[in-house]
Design a protein around this motif. Structure first.
Motif, PDB file in Angstrom:
ATOM      1  N   GLU A 155      74.073 -48.752  40.338  1.00 13.49           N
ATOM      2  CA  GLU A 155      75.384 -48.199  39.980  1.00 13.49           C
ATOM      3  C   GLU A 155      76.099 -49.091  38.961  1.00 13.49           C
ATOM      4  O   GLU A 155      76.894 -48.597  38.148  1.00 13.49           O
ATOM      5  N   VAL A 156      75.824 -50.406  38.967  1.00 15.46           N
ATOM      6  CA  VAL A 156      76.520 -51.296  38.033  1.00 15.46           C
ATOM      7  C   VAL A 156      76.108 -51.034  36.592  1.00 15.46           C
ATOM      8  O   VAL A 156      76.759 -51.521  35.663  1.00 15.46           O
ATOM      9  N   THR A 157      75.029 -50.282  36.390  1.00 12.21           N
ATOM     10  CA  THR A 157      74.576 -49.980  35.027  1.00 12.21           C
ATOM     11  C   THR A 157      75.179 -48.691  34.483  1.00 12.21           C
ATOM     12  O   THR A 157      74.952 -48.356  33.327  1.00 12.21           O
ATOM     13  N   ARG A 158      75.932 -47.987  35.303  1.00 12.89           N
ATOM     14  CA  ARG A 158      76.407 -46.665  34.889  1.00 12.89           C
ATOM     15  C   ARG A 158      77.410 -46.759  33.755  1.00 12.89           C
ATOM     16  O   ARG A 158      78.242 -47.671  33.717  1.00 12.89           O
ATOM     17  N   THR A 159      77.330 -45.809  32.843  1.00 13.08           N
ATOM     18  CA  THR A 159      78.271 -45.726  31.721  1.00 13.08           C
ATOM     19  C   THR A 159      78.928 -44.346  31.729  1.00 13.08           C
ATOM     20  O   THR A 159      78.502 -43.441  32.452  1.00 13.08           O
ATOM     21  N   ARG A 160      79.950 -44.198  30.928  1.00 14.67           N
ATOM     22  CA  ARG A 160      80.581 -42.889  30.720  1.00 14.67           C
ATOM     23  C   ARG A 160      80.932 -42.731  29.253  1.00 14.67           C
ATOM     24  O   ARG A 160      81.270 -43.715  28.579  1.00 14.67           O
ATOM     25  N   ALA A 161      80.818 -41.512  28.773  1.00 11.26           N
ATOM     26  CA  ALA A 161      81.092 -41.224  27.365  1.00 11.26           C
ATOM     27  C   ALA A 161      82.573 -40.944  27.180  1.00 11.26           C
ATOM     28  O   ALA A 161      83.162 -40.124  27.903  1.00 11.26           O
ATOM     29  N   VAL A 162      83.208 -41.636  26.225  1.00  8.05           N
ATOM     30  CA  VAL A 162      84.626 -41.443  25.936  1.00  8.05           C
ATOM     31  C   VAL A 162      84.808 -41.358  24.430  1.00  8.05           C
ATOM     32  O   VAL A 162      83.914 -41.712  23.644  1.00  8.05           O
ATOM     33  N   SER A 163      85.973 -40.901  24.039  1.00  3.97           N
ATOM     34  CA  SER A 163      86.296 -40.853  22.611  1.00  3.97           C
ATOM     35  C   SER A 163      86.587 -42.248  22.097  1.00  3.97           C
ATOM     36  O   SER A 163      86.858 -43.167  22.881  1.00  3.97           O
ATOM     37  N   VAL A 164      86.547 -42.392  20.779  1.00  2.00           N
ATOM     38  CA  VAL A 164      86.873 -43.689  20.184  1.00  2.00           C
ATOM     39  C   VAL A 164      88.307 -44.082  20.526  1.00  2.00           C
ATOM     40  O   VAL A 164      88.595 -45.255  20.788  1.00  2.00           O
ATOM     41  N   GLU A 165      89.202 -43.100  20.563  1.00  4.31           N
ATOM     42  CA  GLU A 165      90.593 -43.402  20.884  1.00  4.31           C
ATOM     43  C   GLU A 165      90.732 -43.950  22.310  1.00  4.31           C
ATOM     44  O   GLU A 165      91.467 -44.915  22.551  1.00  4.31           O
ATOM     45  N   GLU A 166      89.997 -43.325  23.255  1.00  7.45           N
ATOM     46  CA  GLU A 166      90.070 -43.818  24.627  1.00  7.45           C
ATOM     47  C   GLU A 166      89.429 -45.201  24.743  1.00  7.45           C
ATOM     48  O   GLU A 166      89.929 -46.069  25.458  1.00  7.45           O
ATOM     49  N   ALA A 167      88.323 -45.408  24.015  1.00  6.63           N
ATOM     50  CA  ALA A 167      87.696 -46.730  24.014  1.00  6.63           C
ATOM     51  C   ALA A 167      88.642 -47.775  23.454  1.00  6.63           C
ATOM     52  O   ALA A 167      88.688 -48.920  23.925  1.00  6.63           O
ATOM     53  N   ARG A 193      77.871 -42.256  19.043  1.00  7.07           N
ATOM     54  CA  ARG A 193      76.860 -41.234  19.286  1.00  7.07           C
ATOM     55  C   ARG A 193      76.996 -40.103  18.280  1.00  7.07           C
ATOM     56  O   ARG A 193      77.977 -40.004  17.533  1.00  7.07           O
ATOM     57  N   GLU A 194      75.998 -39.213  18.252  1.00  8.40           N
ATOM     58  CA  GLU A 194      76.032 -38.090  17.317  1.00  8.40           C
ATOM     59  C   GLU A 194      77.197 -37.149  17.589  1.00  8.40           C
ATOM     60  O   GLU A 194      77.716 -36.513  16.678  1.00  8.40           O
ATOM     61  N   ASP A 195      77.624 -37.060  18.852  1.00  6.85           N
ATOM     62  CA  ASP A 195      78.741 -36.172  19.190  1.00  6.85           C
ATOM     63  C   ASP A 195      80.096 -36.838  18.967  1.00  6.85           C
ATOM     64  O   ASP A 195      81.137 -36.285  19.344  1.00  6.85           O
ATOM     65  N   VAL A 198      81.458 -42.512  22.420  1.00  5.42           N
ATOM     66  CA  VAL A 198      80.822 -43.808  22.627  1.00  5.42           C
ATOM     67  C   VAL A 198      80.632 -44.017  24.123  1.00  5.42           C
ATOM     68  O   VAL A 198      81.410 -43.510  24.938  1.00  5.42           O
ATOM     69  N   ASP A 199      79.590 -44.755  24.477  1.00  8.20           N
ATOM     70  CA  ASP A 199      79.327 -45.062  25.879  1.00  8.20           C
ATOM     71  C   ASP A 199      79.992 -46.388  26.227  1.00  8.20           C
ATOM     72  O   ASP A 199      79.761 -47.410  25.578  1.00  8.20           O
ATOM     73  N   VAL A 200      80.816 -46.363  27.286  1.00 11.20           N
ATOM     74  CA  VAL A 200      81.470 -47.580  27.761  1.00 11.20           C
ATOM     75  C   VAL A 200      81.107 -47.761  29.232  1.00 11.20           C
ATOM     76  O   VAL A 200      80.686 -46.807  29.898  1.00 11.20           O
TER      77      VAL A 200
END
Length: 679
Positions: A155-167, A193-195, A198-200
């Motif tokens: 679970e410590v490796t999990r990421t989530r995709a967010v917008s650049v603004e949220e990052a 990412r292509e979409d 970014v993964d944080v």
């Protein structure tokens, strides 16, 4: 030593066996003092605090690396190979996405606690959020097989995709360009990412509480992610990593010191009191079937020398090894493979550099505290015996006296009591003066004073153009805080001088056995303040001007700075309050003892006036009490000697460099104590 090399885990067993024997010795001392009626508030508090330190002593080892350096694999090989498999995730690519702290205290549930990444927006420090359990996500780890445990910890490796603004709001995206290519974004940013997302990391921090034998014995392992997360979480560099006893910095043997590696080292690890070790991991990748073995070894030696020179460390602190080879060898029981991995060399150096030092610090603390308690108890016993002797002499002088003589003796006791009350008034006046000075001293160290300094600093930064003068304002604030500590030290020294002169007078004029405790020394607090100043300065340069303009970053910076500064000043306040309490408690105790003595003397003379047979009965009581006090005074020394022997028997390095088990084990102490008790 014959057989396979001992792991650091096995060497830690020796230190912890010694700590167990030391705690058993202290428990016997407490029991002995309590049984003799000698465990007053001062002695009890000092011994309780010491036992907490002995039982709760932690050895913190932080592992720091950029991603894909094999850091988690190294931790698995060093500490968790006995599980029969990998415990921490260690797969190709980036695995550890958030700092992971592994520890365990007896009695707590096995648990994985995860702090959501969104808490970064609030600007609260990790130390504050540790106390807010409801914010964390908790996953029980009880009754899991090793395979289930490893799967859960993924679970410590999990990421989530967010917008650049949220990052950007999370502090994980910087608009600053690459320092070497102004047309490119910061290399610390996560890949786009292509979409367009970014993964944080999904989590900001992870706490693993697991009853692994090493963790239960006081080992704390800190697994940190790469530069992006380390730099984005200031508390790691300002508090968590500097608090570690050792930092193991992992590089790739095939790449040496890369630019990002150098940035982490220079900005986060190049200062501080922690012991630093450098690992060149993955030396197995340098094996080339087309090259002779000696040529490959020469390449490894050259890489180590270049690394030591680049980082400015001693060559013997650079260790080439293969973590994967070491883990595989330990899982298979392959002694030759383990030697070939070269991991034992690192473990031996860690043991030599850390374990004796931890033991020496504990042994010194035990010796100082126990000898201080012994001196305190001996003074109390001497005072009681003197009072007892005075009463016995007084009563023996009453033999054959008539009623008039007995009344005269009682009147003399009353006069002495009145004189004592005058002494008591002087002591109360001394305490009142001390209390006023103490209040002024504590006010100077109060958190509000620190908060006001931080507020003034922030106002100064806001008034500067683009925060370009932020560092100057910050340094000026630190100078003011140093001045507060210096003023507090001057006041403490003045109070100590007053106590010394007053106590000497009371001991001389009224026969007390008061002792002057050592005054607090704020030099350690000053050093911590200097370390904070150096650590925080890196966030206040020209390169960080744009980040300082971001309200979220500035608020987080202010809150963290305030929390750390208050911790320094709170520690100073605790030392002052402890010192003051020790001084006033012994004054109160001896006043109470002396007053009780006068009451007993007067009551005895009154009873003797009423009944002649009471005199001999009271004398018999005093004789029996004198025998008990005399025996207690003699018996305390062997018990103290047993504790000091346990402290001095800490594990030592043998001729072969191994860490030997303690020479006085808990069972041996129990046998020796039984002999002392029988006598």
């Amino acid at each position: 030593m014959n057989g396979s090399p001992r792991s650091l885990a096995q060497r830690l067993d020796g230190l912890n066996a010694w700590r167990a024997s030391l705690d058993a010795a202290l428990a016997e001392l407490v029991q002995h003092l309590a049984g003799q009626g000698l465990l007053d508030e001062t002695a009890s508090e000092q011994l309780d605090r010491l036992r907490l330190r002995v039982g709760g002593d932690k050895l913190v080892v932080a592992f720091v690396a950029e991603f894909s350096r094999g850091k988690s694999e190294l931790i698995n090989a060093m500490f968790f190979s006995d599980t029969g498999r990998r415990v921490l995730p260690a797969t190709p690519g980036r695995t550890t996405m958030c700092p992971v702290e592994m520890s365990y205290d007896q009695g707590e549930p096995a648990m994985l606690s995860l702090l959501p990444i969104e808490t970064r927006i609030e600007g609260r420090s990790l130390s504050d959020l540790r106390l807010r359990r409801s914010i964390w996500t908790h996953v029980p780890l009880d009754d899991l097989s090793h395979e289930e445990l490893a799967l859960t910890l993924m679970e410590v490796t999990r990421t989530r995709a967010v917008s650049v603004e949220e990052a950007r709001k999370l502090g994980l995206w910087s608009d600053e360009p690459d320092a070497n290519d102004k047309t490119s974004p910061s290399p610390d940013n996560p890949p786009l990412r292509e979409d367009g997302l970014v993964d944080v990391p999904a989590w900001r921090h992870a706490l693993i509480k697991y009853p692994h034998p090493l963790l239960a014995q006081g080992l704390v392992v800190l697994d940190t992610p790469g530069l992006n997360a380390v730099g984005a979480e200031p508390e790691l560099t300002l508090s968590v990593i500097p608090a570690a006893h050792a930092v193991v910095y992992i590089l790739g043997a095939d790449t040496g010191v890369t630019r990002s590696d150098m940035n982490v080292w220079r900005e986060h690890l190049n200062e501080g009191a922690m012991a630093r070790f450098v690992v060149l991991n993955k030396i197995d990748t340098l094996n080339d079937p087309l090259l002779p073995v000696d040529v490959v070894q020469a390449q490894i030696r050259k890489q180590c020398a270049n690394t030591a020179r680049t980082l400015g460390v001693e060559p013997d602190r650079v260790f080439p090894l293969s973590a994967r080879q070491a883990l595989t060898a330990r899982l298979r029981g392959d002694t030759k493979g383990l030697e070939a991995s070269r991991l034992p060399a690192l473990e031996t150096m860690l043991a030599k550099a850390l374990l004796p030092q931890r033991g020496e610090l504990l042994a010194k603390a035990v010796q100082e505290t126990v000898q201080g308690v012994q001196n305190h108890v001996q003074r109390q016993l001497t005072l009681r015996r003197r009072h007892n002797t005075e009463q016995a002499l007084e009563l023996r002088g009453a033999r054959g006296k008539n009623a008039t003589s007995l009344r005269a003796m009682r009147d003399r006791v009353d006069l002495e009591g009145q004189r004592f009350e005058l002494c008591s008034q002087r002591m109360q006046a001394l305490k009142a003066i001390h209390s006023r000075s103490l209040k002024e001293l504590l006010d100077g160290l109060a958190g509000e004073r620190v908060r006001e300094q931080v507020r003034q600093m922030q106002l100064g930064m806001d008034a500067s153009f683009f925060h370009v003068g932020a560092r100057k304002v910050f340094v000026a604030m630190c100078r003011e805080l140093h001045q507060l500590l210096n003023q507090a030290q001057v006041r403490v020294d003045e109070m100590q001088g007053m106590l010394v002169s007053s106590i000497q007078m009371l001991n001389t004029d009224y026969g007390f056995a008061l002792a002057v405790q050592q005054a607090p020394d704020f030099s350690r607090c000053s050093r911590e303040l200097e370390m904070l100043e150096r650590s925080y300065s890196q966030y206040l340069g020209i390169r960080s001007a744009l980040r300082l303009l971001q309200p979220d970053f500035m608020e987080q910076f202010r809150r963290m700075l305030l929390a750390k500064l208050r911790a320094v000043f709170d520690a100073a306040r605790v030392e002052v309050e402890r010192w003051s309490k020790t001084a006033t408690v012994q004054i109160d105790a001896q006043l109470r003892e002396r007053r009780d003595t006068f009451v007993r003397r007067r009551e005895a003379l009154t009873r003797i006036e009423a009944e002649a047979g009471e005199l001999e009965a009271r004398l018999a009581q005093l004789v029996a009490l004198e025998q008990r006090l005399s025996l207690a005074q003699v018996r305390i020394q062997p018990v103290v000697n047993m504790v000091l022997a346990a402290a001095q028997s800490m594990p030592t390095r043998g001729d072969d460099g191994e860490f030997e088990l303690p020479t006085v084990a808990a069972g041996e102490f129990d046998a020796s104590w039984a002999q002392v008790a029988a006598e």
